[in-house]
Motif scaffolding. Structure first.
Motif, PDB file in Angstrom:
ATOM      1  N   ARG A  91       0.872  -1.170   0.000  1.00  0.00           N
ATOM      2  CA  ARG A  91       0.000   0.000   0.000  1.00  0.00           C
ATOM      3  C   ARG A  91       0.913   1.224   0.000  1.00  0.00           C
ATOM      4  O   ARG A  91       1.667   1.437   0.966  1.00  0.00           O
ATOM      5  N   ILE A  92       0.887   1.993  -1.107  1.00  0.00           N
ATOM      6  CA  ILE A  92       1.814   3.112  -1.223  1.00  0.00           C
ATOM      7  C   ILE A  92       1.081   4.395  -1.591  1.00  0.00           C
ATOM      8  O   ILE A  92       0.040   4.368  -2.253  1.00  0.00           O
ATOM      9  N   GLU A  93       1.649   5.524  -1.140  1.00  0.00           N
ATOM     10  CA  GLU A  93       1.150   6.848  -1.483  1.00  0.00           C
ATOM     11  C   GLU A  93       1.946   7.348  -2.680  1.00  0.00           C
ATOM     12  O   GLU A  93       3.170   7.456  -2.625  1.00  0.00           O
ATOM     13  N   THR A  94       1.253   7.634  -3.778  1.00  0.00           N
ATOM     14  CA  THR A  94       1.917   8.074  -5.005  1.00  0.00           C
ATOM     15  C   THR A  94       1.355   9.424  -5.435  1.00  0.00           C
ATOM     16  O   THR A  94       0.421   9.959  -4.823  1.00  0.00           O
ATOM     17  N   GLN A  95       1.899   9.957  -6.525  1.00  0.00           N
ATOM     18  CA  GLN A  95       1.372  11.206  -7.059  1.00  0.00           C
ATOM     19  C   GLN A  95      -0.054  11.050  -7.576  1.00  0.00           C
ATOM     20  O   GLN A  95      -0.762  12.034  -7.811  1.00  0.00           O
ATOM     21  N   PHE A  96      -0.495   9.799  -7.770  1.00  0.00           N
ATOM     22  CA  PHE A  96      -1.862   9.525  -8.231  1.00  0.00           C
ATOM     23  C   PHE A  96      -2.809   9.237  -7.067  1.00  0.00           C
ATOM     24  O   PHE A  96      -3.977   8.926  -7.269  1.00  0.00           O
TER      25      PHE A  96
END
Length: 519
Positions: free
Chosen positions: A50-55
């Motif tokens: 589970r990652i926080e991205t620019q999207f």
């Protein structure tokens, strides 16, 4: 100046690049190298990143990517972590008992470790390989603190003795945690109740709900007014912020527009409350049913002479008016696989046996034969009058005598046709039982009852509509059930079988219900 501007831009570029390198601490790349995602690792459950991205926040299947970067977890030494926060009543006994039952059933050994202050953890170790596979990390607090921890991403599961409040529900939605009242976001783990308690030597044996409210609002301050000795009443409640204490204010005081007395002794844990009350002959407390001992519970009475005592059966059927379901709340994100397996186990028959042995009220459906309905039938005869005569009681007996009552009942939110929290869970539970064929070749009767406020004919029509709505909700949820193998009917008797007096809102609330009768 040109060289100076260039140096500044170069420095800013380097600074931003360093910041991005620090923030984007993992890069996930598909095996063919065609897809690459960088971002901040928020969690890994052994299967999914589970990652926080620019999207925005993304969940990525770990089997389809390679992870590179300082934030990447070790795949060979991964230990699942499940963080729980909230009610001490649930954390002290119930949840540890369920974890140990789950571990025994799945070949794990358990190791409990105190973490100091208000916490402990259970480590699950594979019995064969001796490898740690999971850590259940507990923060013993209050229901309020449990929800606060969830909203701050410091807990994966909330242990709550009340429903989530509107402000908490909206905050969770705003944070992307989903609708916390949804069927997959909340569940009733076990059942409990708020019970008035006194010392064993106190001569008072029963109290009306109205007098209980008046005592905790400070309107009544001497035991003489409750039929006891000439002595001041010492009031005891759990801590501010605990689900049980909040339920007392919401369900006992608020309907009468009363406020809590300032002269209340608070207790961090319900078990401490019961011990304090048992040591004080002039104490009156409200405790959890599961932790009422060593104090003695009082019976609830009404002006019409009906009485209701808290017991495993009256709590399970919600016939006792101050029931208090024990909830687990979950965010809209994946838990580690072993956490999901534990939650699945907690709904099954093995877990219900553990809940019973731990001293709590389970949700396994039981059958109550009609010859065990003595008090209810006596109430019905006593309440019979011009509108609901003995002929209606005789009709009721003709219909129900060949059947048995299930402890699965349905009640409704105040002023609404919407089933309450426990009943919504009961709908799902009953639907799953039908899908599993538990009632094949049997008869299933949804029976509606009402309070006595208004004409008897109108009340019976209202009760019938409620019974039909519950039936429809169960059948809609039982998508794979073979309904042709079960005889399903609907009946209503209105106000003919009262559980409590109709002279108070809590009494009318108890009387408005749908029961299940089977053969």
């Amino acid at each position: 100046m040109t060289w100076l501007r260039a140096a500044v831009f170069a420095a800013l570029f380097l600074f931003c690049a360093v910041r991005m390198a620090v923030a984007q601490d993992v890069t996930l790349t598909s095996h063919d190298g065609k897809v690459e995602i960088s971002g901040t690792l928020l969690g890994f459950d052994g299967e999914f990143y589970r990652i926080e991205t620019q999207f925005g926040e993304l969940t990525v299947d770990g089997s389809g990517v390679l992870c590179d970067g300082p934030g990447c977890p070790s795949l060979t030494s991964y230990v699942a972590e499940i963080r729980l926060s909230g009610s001490s009543t649930m954390a002290d006994v119930l949840m540890p008992a369920l974890i140990e039952g789950f571990a025994l059933r799945n070949g794990y050994n358990t190791e409990r470790q105190e973490t100091g202050g208000s916490g402990f953890e259970y480590r699950l170790v594979d019995a064969g390989s001796k490898v740690s596979v999971a850590r259940f990390i507990f923060h013993i607090a209050t229901t309020d603190e449990g929800f606060a921890d969830l909203l701050a991403d410091e807990a994966d599961i909330v242990m709550a003795l009340r429903e989530i409040r509107p402000a908490e529900r909206q905050r969770a939605r705003d944070l992307g945690l989903g609708d916390m009242t949804g069927i997959n976001r909340s569940r009733v783990l076990a059942l409990d109740a708020m019970v008035p308690v006194v010392a064993q030597g106190n001569p008072v044996r029963a109290v009306s709900v109205t007098d209980l409210m008046r005592a905790f609002s400070g309107e009544i301050s001497n035991w003489q007014e409750l039929g006891g000795p000439d002595a001041p009443i010492s009031l005891h409640l759990p801590d501010v912020g605990s689900g049980l204490a909040q339920a007392v204010e919401d369900r006992l005081l608020a309907p009468a527009k009363a406020t809590l007395s300032q002269n209340v002794t608070r207790h961090r844990r319900s078990s401490n409350l019961s011990r304090a009350v048992s040591a004080d002959p002039f104490a009156l407390g409200i405790a959890s049913f599961s932790e009422a001992r060593p104090a003695r519970m009082l019976t609830l009475t009404g002006e019409c002479g009906f009485s209701l005592s808290a017991s495993r059966r009256t709590i399970k059927t919600e016939d006792y008016p101050l029931t208090s379901p024990m909830f687990l709340y979950l965010p809209a994100r994946r838990l580690p696989k072993i956490g999901r397996e534990f939650l699945s186990y907690s709904r099954g028959p093995a877990a219900q046996a553990v809940i019973r042995r731990a001293g709590f009220v389970d949700q396994a459906a039981e059958r109550i034969p009609v010859n065990r309905q003595g008090d209810r039938l006596a109430n019905a005869i006593a309440a019979a009058g011009p509108e609901t005569g003995l002929d209606e009681i005789q009709r009721l007996m003709t219909v129900l005598a060949p059947l048995e009552r299930l402890t699965t009942s349905f009640r409704f939110e105040p002023g609404s046709s919407r089933p309450d929290a426990q009943s919504r869970f009961n709908i799902d539970q009953l639907a799953r039982a039908l899908e599993a064929g538990a009632h094949d070749a049997g008869e299933f009767l949804f029976v509606g009852f009402s309070d006595g406020d208004g004409p008897a004919a109108g009340n019976r029509k209202i009760a019938l509509k409620r019974a039909e709505s519950v039936r429809d909700a169960v059948l809609s949820a039982a998508e794979t059930a073979g309904l042709d193998r079960v005889k399903i009917g609907v009946e209503a008797f209105g106000e003919a079988l009262p559980m409590a007096c109709d002279d108070s809102e809590w009494g009318r609330q108890v009387n408005r219900r749908v029961e299940i009768w089977v053969r």
